[in-house]
Enzyme design. Structure first.
Site, PDB file in Angstrom:
ATOM      1  N   HIS A  42       1.818  -8.951   4.070  1.00 14.37           N
ATOM      2  CA  HIS A  42       1.666 -10.403   4.228  1.00 14.37           C
ATOM      3  C   HIS A  42       0.987 -10.663   5.571  1.00 14.37           C
ATOM      4  CE1 HIS A  42       2.786 -14.703   4.208  1.00 14.37           C
ATOM      5  NE2 HIS A  42       3.000 -14.525   5.485  1.00 14.37           N
ATOM      6  N   SER A  47       8.539   4.432   2.489  1.00 13.63           N
ATOM      7  CA  SER A  47       8.578   5.825   2.988  1.00 13.63           C
ATOM      8  C   SER A  47       8.382   5.862   4.498  1.00 13.63           C
ATOM      9  CB  SER A  47       7.522   6.686   2.280  1.00 13.63           C
ATOM     10  OG  SER A  47       6.222   6.298   2.668  1.00 13.63           O
ATOM     11  N   ASN A  48       7.656   4.888   5.044  1.00 14.84           N
ATOM     12  CA  ASN A  48       7.504   4.821   6.509  1.00 14.84           C
ATOM     13  C   ASN A  48       8.765   4.280   7.165  1.00 14.84           C
ATOM     14  OD1 ASN A  48       4.610   5.638   7.317  1.00 14.84           O
ATOM     15  ND2 ASN A  48       4.380   4.447   5.441  1.00 14.84           N
ATOM     16  N   HIS A  81      -1.573   0.872   9.990  1.00 15.30           N
ATOM     17  CA  HIS A  81      -2.743   0.612   9.154  1.00 15.30           C
ATOM     18  C   HIS A  81      -3.386   1.945   8.764  1.00 15.30           C
ATOM     19  CE1 HIS A  81      -6.080  -1.320   7.323  1.00 15.30           C
ATOM     20  NE2 HIS A  81      -6.947  -0.881   8.206  1.00 15.30           N
ATOM     21  N   ASN A 109       1.871  -2.631  13.758  1.00 14.99           N
ATOM     22  CA  ASN A 109       1.584  -2.430  12.337  1.00 14.99           C
ATOM     23  C   ASN A 109       0.982  -1.050  12.097  1.00 14.99           C
ATOM     24  OD1 ASN A 109       1.036  -3.275   9.499  1.00 14.99           O
ATOM     25  ND2 ASN A 109      -1.104  -3.029  10.172  1.00 14.99           N
TER      26      ASN A 109
END
Ligand SMILES: Nc1nc2c(c(=O)[nH]1)N[C@@H](CNc1ccc(C(=O)N[C@@H](CCC(=O)O)C(=O)O)cc1)CN2
Ligand SMILES: O=CNCC(=O)N[C@@H]1O[C@H](COP(=O)(O)O)[C@@H](O)[C@H]1O
Length: 213
Positions: free
Chosen positions: A106, A17-18, A127, A125
């Site tokens: 990962h 979805s991102n 988060h 990233n």
């Protein structure tokens, strides 16, 4: 000055979805002069692969299992996997300016980080927690628990630089999300995802260093 074209490689493991938020932002012009040129998933069944295919974005499935089968131990398997992941990305034409981890489950090692850094490619990233809080997997679930059990009032999400230490890289953008007493984990998760979909676009915009005018 001619607008420079920004090329993104997006790493995913799940629903995507991102990734979809980034696809939509490139299409709508919210991320001008920016396109996703490749999507890599470490999970074959990741729905994000279908989202990429629908948007005519080339995809690669890169899984750790074959490496575990052909290497004597986990460390050498992860080293070989990460080395190949870097080579896959460095062989792309055009090369990405930015790699976005969007639900990429990962942990990458210096075998990946070093060649990518040497090529001048930044990695960011998403988060689902605030800097220094709930690093690692299931951050939303742990924040919800803390909300119900310890009265934690808020959590949040951030886009940060990816370094060897997990979820410890410098924050590029953060947004707080209140925790509502008595709400279900799903309700918090739903509100978090909405915040994430905005944050991943804003974080990418900032990481690209102010887009081509
Ligand atoms: N260097 C490094 N690698 C990263 C991040 C980082 O900031 N630094 N950010 C990442 C997103 N955060 C996490 C944090 C923890 C885990 C995690 O715990 N993964 C388990 C397995 C999870 C699974 O396979 O489902 C593992 O051992 O890899 C995965 C992604 C992506 N990889
Ligand atoms: O950084 C820590 N771990 C990574 C992590 O937990 N990422 C989370 O995975 C979800 C991906 O959703 P999708 O985009 O696939 O719909 C999303 O909630 C991310 O915050």
């Amino acid at each position: 000055m001619a607008d420079t074209q920004h090329n993104l490689t997006v790493l995913i493991s799940g629903n995507g979805s991102n990734l979809q938020a980034l696809i939509d932002a490139c299409a709508s012009g919210a991320l001008p002069n920016t396109r996703i040129t490749h999507v890599i998933s470490n999970r074959k069944a990741a729905y994000g692969l279908e989202r990429a295919a629908k948007a005519s974005i080339p995809t690669t499935y890169h899984n750790l299992v074959p490496y575990k089968k052909s290497h004597p131990d986990t460390d050498s398997a992860r080293t070989a996997y990460d080395t190949d992941l870097a080579n896959i990305i460095l062989a792309l034409s055009p090369r990405p300016n930015l790699i976005v981890c969007a639900g990429w489950m990962h942990i990458v090692t210096p075998s990946f980080l070093t060649p990518i850094a040497n090529a001048g490619i930044k990695i960011i990233n998403l988060h689902p927690a605030l800097p220094g809080e709930f690093a690692g997997a299931d951050a939303i679930g742990r924040a919800w628990e803390a909300g119900q059990k310890e009265g934690l009032k808020r959590t949040g999400a951030m886009i940060h630089e990816v370094i060897a230490e997990v979820d410890a890289g410098e924050a590029i953008v953060t947004q707080e999300v209140e925790i509502r007493k008595g709400e279900s984990k799903d309700e918090l998760e739903e509100r978090m995802h909405k915040v994430e979909h905005g944050l991943i676009v804003e974080g990418t915009r900032r990481a690209l260093g102010g887009l081509g005018r």
